[in-house]
Scaffold this motif. Structure first.
Motif, PDB file in Angstrom:
ATOM      1  N   ARG A 105     -24.424  68.654 -37.081  1.00 12.85           N
ATOM      2  CA  ARG A 105     -24.708  67.466 -36.279  1.00 12.85           C
ATOM      3  C   ARG A 105     -25.289  66.357 -37.158  1.00 12.85           C
ATOM      4  NH1 ARG A 105     -25.092  65.576 -31.139  1.00 12.85           N
ATOM      5  NH2 ARG A 105     -26.577  63.862 -30.916  1.00 12.85           N
ATOM      6  N   SER A 106     -26.087  66.720 -38.168  1.00 16.08           N
ATOM      7  CA  SER A 106     -26.600  65.711 -39.099  1.00 16.08           C
ATOM      8  C   SER A 106     -25.453  65.033 -39.841  1.00 16.08           C
ATOM      9  CB  SER A 106     -27.566  66.352 -40.104  1.00 16.08           C
ATOM     10  OG  SER A 106     -28.750  66.788 -39.478  1.00 16.08           O
ATOM     11  N   HIS A 107     -24.469  65.828 -40.294  1.00 19.35           N
ATOM     12  CA  HIS A 107     -23.282  65.241 -40.921  1.00 19.35           C
ATOM     13  C   HIS A 107     -22.579  64.280 -39.958  1.00 19.35           C
ATOM     14  CE1 HIS A 107     -23.142  67.243 -44.724  1.00 19.35           C
ATOM     15  NE2 HIS A 107     -22.849  68.448 -44.271  1.00 19.35           N
ATOM     16  N   ALA A 108     -22.316  64.774 -38.748  1.00 19.02           N
ATOM     17  CA  ALA A 108     -21.567  63.981 -37.773  1.00 19.02           C
ATOM     18  C   ALA A 108     -22.315  62.692 -37.415  1.00 19.02           C
ATOM     19  CB  ALA A 108     -21.314  64.812 -36.513  1.00 19.02           C
ATOM     20  N   ALA A 109     -23.624  62.795 -37.236  1.00 16.31           N
ATOM     21  CA  ALA A 109     -24.421  61.623 -36.868  1.00 16.31           C
ATOM     22  C   ALA A 109     -24.468  60.598 -37.992  1.00 16.31           C
ATOM     23  CB  ALA A 109     -25.833  62.060 -36.483  1.00 16.31           C
ATOM     24  N   ALA A 110     -24.590  61.065 -39.237  1.00 18.02           N
ATOM     25  CA  ALA A 110     -24.609  60.134 -40.374  1.00 18.02           C
ATOM     26  C   ALA A 110     -23.341  59.302 -40.392  1.00 18.02           C
ATOM     27  CB  ALA A 110     -24.770  60.906 -41.681  1.00 18.02           C
ATOM     28  N   GLY A 111     -22.218  59.934 -40.084  1.00 16.92           N
ATOM     29  CA  GLY A 111     -20.956  59.209 -40.091  1.00 16.92           C
ATOM     30  C   GLY A 111     -20.741  58.362 -38.855  1.00 16.92           C
ATOM     31  N   TYR A 112     -20.887  58.965 -37.683  1.00 20.94           N
ATOM     32  CA  TYR A 112     -20.566  58.253 -36.441  1.00 20.94           C
ATOM     33  C   TYR A 112     -21.487  57.066 -36.194  1.00 20.94           C
ATOM     34  CZ  TYR A 112     -20.139  57.411 -31.389  1.00 20.94           C
ATOM     35  OH  TYR A 112     -19.980  56.830 -30.169  1.00 20.94           O
ATOM     36  N   TYR A 113     -22.785  57.261 -36.383  1.00 19.12           N
ATOM     37  CA  TYR A 113     -23.728  56.203 -36.014  1.00 19.12           C
ATOM     38  C   TYR A 113     -23.838  55.097 -37.060  1.00 19.12           C
ATOM     39  CZ  TYR A 113     -25.079  59.258 -32.160  1.00 19.12           C
ATOM     40  OH  TYR A 113     -25.062  60.029 -31.027  1.00 19.12           O
ATOM     41  N   THR A 114     -23.132  55.235 -38.191  1.00 22.19           N
ATOM     42  CA  THR A 114     -23.047  54.130 -39.158  1.00 22.19           C
ATOM     43  C   THR A 114     -21.655  53.520 -39.192  1.00 22.19           C
ATOM     44  OG1 THR A 114     -22.473  55.632 -40.987  1.00 22.19           O
ATOM     45  CG2 THR A 114     -24.817  55.151 -40.659  1.00 22.19           C
ATOM     46  N   SER A 115     -20.720  54.065 -38.414  1.00 20.02           N
ATOM     47  CA  SER A 115     -19.305  53.698 -38.527  1.00 20.02           C
ATOM     48  C   SER A 115     -18.968  52.359 -37.898  1.00 20.02           C
ATOM     49  CB  SER A 115     -18.435  54.780 -37.875  1.00 20.02           C
ATOM     50  OG  SER A 115     -18.629  54.795 -36.466  1.00 20.02           O
ATOM     51  N   GLY A 116     -19.727  51.962 -36.899  1.00 14.16           N
ATOM     52  CA  GLY A 116     -19.349  50.786 -36.117  1.00 14.16           C
ATOM     53  C   GLY A 116     -18.334  51.098 -35.036  1.00 14.16           C
ATOM     54  N   PHE A 117     -17.833  52.343 -34.967  1.00 16.97           N
ATOM     55  CA  PHE A 117     -16.885  52.756 -33.934  1.00 16.97           C
ATOM     56  C   PHE A 117     -17.658  53.273 -32.719  1.00 16.97           C
ATOM     57  CE2 PHE A 117     -14.230  54.427 -37.737  1.00 16.97           C
ATOM     58  CZ  PHE A 117     -13.770  53.155 -38.032  1.00 16.97           C
ATOM     59  N   MET A 118     -17.400  52.709 -31.549  1.00 18.21           N
ATOM     60  CA  MET A 118     -18.006  53.274 -30.347  1.00 18.21           C
ATOM     61  C   MET A 118     -17.258  54.529 -29.903  1.00 18.21           C
ATOM     62  SD  MET A 118     -20.710  51.682 -29.920  1.00 18.21           S
ATOM     63  CE  MET A 118     -21.238  52.441 -28.390  1.00 18.21           C
ATOM     64  N   ASP A 119     -15.944  54.563 -30.158  1.00 21.56           N
ATOM     65  CA  ASP A 119     -15.199  55.803 -29.928  1.00 21.56           C
ATOM     66  C   ASP A 119     -14.635  56.269 -31.253  1.00 21.56           C
ATOM     67  OD1 ASP A 119     -11.978  55.230 -29.973  1.00 21.56           O
ATOM     68  OD2 ASP A 119     -13.096  53.458 -29.339  1.00 21.56           O
ATOM     69  N   ALA A 120     -14.729  57.567 -31.511  1.00 22.55           N
ATOM     70  CA  ALA A 120     -14.265  58.104 -32.791  1.00 22.55           C
ATOM     71  C   ALA A 120     -14.035  59.603 -32.691  1.00 22.55           C
ATOM     72  CB  ALA A 120     -15.279  57.815 -33.895  1.00 22.55           C
ATOM     73  N   THR A 121     -13.107  60.083 -33.491  1.00 19.71           N
ATOM     74  CA  THR A 121     -12.964  61.509 -33.782  1.00 19.71           C
ATOM     75  C   THR A 121     -13.743  61.770 -35.068  1.00 19.71           C
ATOM     76  OG1 THR A 121     -10.798  61.676 -32.733  1.00 19.71           O
ATOM     77  CG2 THR A 121     -11.356  63.329 -34.403  1.00 19.71           C
ATOM     78  N   VAL A 122     -14.642  62.735 -35.045  1.00 20.39           N
ATOM     79  CA  VAL A 122     -15.509  63.016 -36.189  1.00 20.39           C
ATOM     80  C   VAL A 122     -15.185  64.415 -36.706  1.00 20.39           C
ATOM     81  CG1 VAL A 122     -17.876  63.131 -37.038  1.00 20.39           C
ATOM     82  CG2 VAL A 122     -17.310  61.585 -35.139  1.00 20.39           C
TER      83      VAL A 122
END
Length: 485
Positions: A105-122
């Protein structure tokens, strides 16, 4: 509110400092200790972080009790004392409350919450975190929901690391060298043997192995021991990883709707494979520090469950002085090689202009010259950095600001120093927005020489961390005879 995110007590430790909802600082521990891939925190790192104040809370990047259970199951013994994180932090004077996130979840959060994408496949792929080795998430409106998870000991990351060890390299550190060696081998020579000996099956997102490769595979095919065998094994390993990634991403697009991809975990540093993502997704974000060190940021974002404005990768120790445009250009014209240690250091394994060794990419002797300075194997490739507006004049394929993809060089005859044996280059693009000083340097170099790019590699030698502070820069210049500005 001051929140620290920490990833440590394993390998490549790091610390991130958030003040309210803004990341003010993030660095690998190795930059302060001088120990490559340092697993532990250190006093210098903590003292530097304290300039923003004492932490009110620490968020740790994984769950220590679950990790302890997996270690017991794997035959490593009962290591609960070694995983006593509050006790570990007290050794460094950190006594504030501690929260925990899960590793993936730390990996996923680092990517998703910095991506600028509100919807994303992680998609997160690494060796192992607690019990997980692969996880796929659906990100939507600041929520991360897990779609799929694969467990230990089945791990594409552990297999790639085991193959790294098999060809005589250092596991958990030299995987990128295997990736570079692959260009010199025949990918088909040992491909079938590796698939037959290691893989039970690959079916969509399921990758099942015949053995637990946690302790490596030095035992595999001992008769293969020549230098060319090592290149051929590397080539087969790389192409199999690319095939697995292709299958995984193709499957994911069938079941998750978003055409925005966030790719994270240590395997997301495999730039040769990452370009596959563009075949299936419209937009791809790989946070520039996608491995465990980046999870110091990810742990905090996992706790908050909200997007932040991406602060850029320049988050480390700050050498505060103007970017040295004119002296660097003059030194490049005179000696063809120069170092820069300026501004905030990069958070991530790749130098992006602030802790870089630059060279003129046009000379046929430059690649060997730089490899000799850095004490690296001569087959090792170098990356070009280019003004963003000129990138597609010279390269065909995916490019970006963080050296995360490979593209084919259109004029390898003109720029031999930045083209690998397979004709590809790991291209970094620069704009005035992502690094104004660096952009001025490239503009100035282009104006004076007609060349819109430079060779860019990290300001270090093999086995040592990148230069961090002013003293490191002076020592590098003195020891290796390269001017550093």
């Amino acid at each position: 509110m001051i929140t620290w995110g920490i990833s440590a007590n394993s390998h490549d430790a790091s610390l991130a400092v958030f003040v309210d909802n803004e990341c003010k600082f993030a660095s690998h521990s190795e930059r302060f200790s001088g120990i490559k891939n340092d697993p532990d925190l250190n006093t210098k790192l903590i003292q530097y972080a304290l300039q923003w104040g004492e932490p009110d809370k620490v968020v740790w990047y994984e769950r220590p009790f679950r990790k302890t259970l997996r270690q017991l199951w794997a035959g490593q013994g009962w290591l609960l004392k070694e995983n006593d994180i509050r006790g570990y932090l007290r050794r460094y004077g950190i006594t504030c409350p501690v929260e925990y996130s899960s590793h993936h979840r730390s990996h996923a959060a680092a990517g998703y919450y910095t991506s600028g994408f509100m919807d994303a496949t992680v998609v997160c792929i690494d060796s192992i975190g607690e019990f997980e080795t692969l996880s796929i998430w659906e990100g939507s409106d600041n929520r991360l929901e897990k779609y799929y998870s694969q467990g230990y000991p089945n791990s594409i990351g552990l297999w790639y690391t085991a193959m790294t060890q098999r060809i005589g390299l250092k596991p958990n550190e030299d995987e990128y060298i295997l990736m570079g060696m692959a260009a010199y081998g025949d990918p088909e020579k040992y491909r079938k043997a590796i698939l037959d000996d290691f893989f039970y099956y690959v079916n969509g997102v399921e990758v099942i192995f015949k053995q637990n490769l946690h302790r490596g595979c030095r035992w595999w095919r001992p008769e293969l021991n020549s230098e060319q065998d090592m290149y051929d094994i590397a080539a087969a390993t790389q192409i199999i990883y690319e095939e697995v990634l292709d299958t995984l991403l193709k499957h994911t697009t069938r079941y998750l709707l978003s055409r925005n991809l966030v790719l994270m975990g240590g395997c997301a540093l495999n730039c040769s494979a990452n370009s596959i993502a563009h075949e299936y997704f419209d937009n791809v974000w790989i946070m520039p520090n996608p491995g465990d060190a980046g999870s110091s940021m990810g742990a905090v974002l996992s706790s908050w469950n909200t997007h932040i404005e991406w602060p850029g990768p320049y988050l480390g120790y700050n050498i505060q002085r103007p970017y040295p445009v004119k002296p660097v250009i003059e030194e490049l014209k005179y000696t063809k090689m120069v170092g820069v240690a300026n501004g905030a250091a990069e958070f991530g394994p790749r130098a992006l202009g602030n802790r870089s060794l630059f060279a003129d990419p046009r000379g046929s002797d430059i690649k060997d010259l730089v490899n000799d300075i850095k004490q690296r194997q001569r087959f090792r490739p170098f990356a070009p950095v280019i003004l963003a507006e000129h990138a597609h004049e010279y390269f065909d394929g995916a490019v970006g600001p963080y050296m995360q993809f490979t593209a084919t060089c259109k004029r390898p005859d003109l720029y031999p120093a930045i083209v690998h044996a397979d004709g590809t280059s790991r291209v970094q693009t620069v704009t005035a927005e992502n690094n104004p000083g660096f952009h001025k340097l490239l503009k100035g170099w282009f104006t004076e020489t007609g060349c819109p790019m430079l060779l860019n590699t990290s300001l270090n030698i093999k086995g040592k961390p990148m230069v961090n502070d002013e003293n490191d820069a002076k020592e590098f210049a003195k020891k290796y005879g390269v001017k550093v500005y």
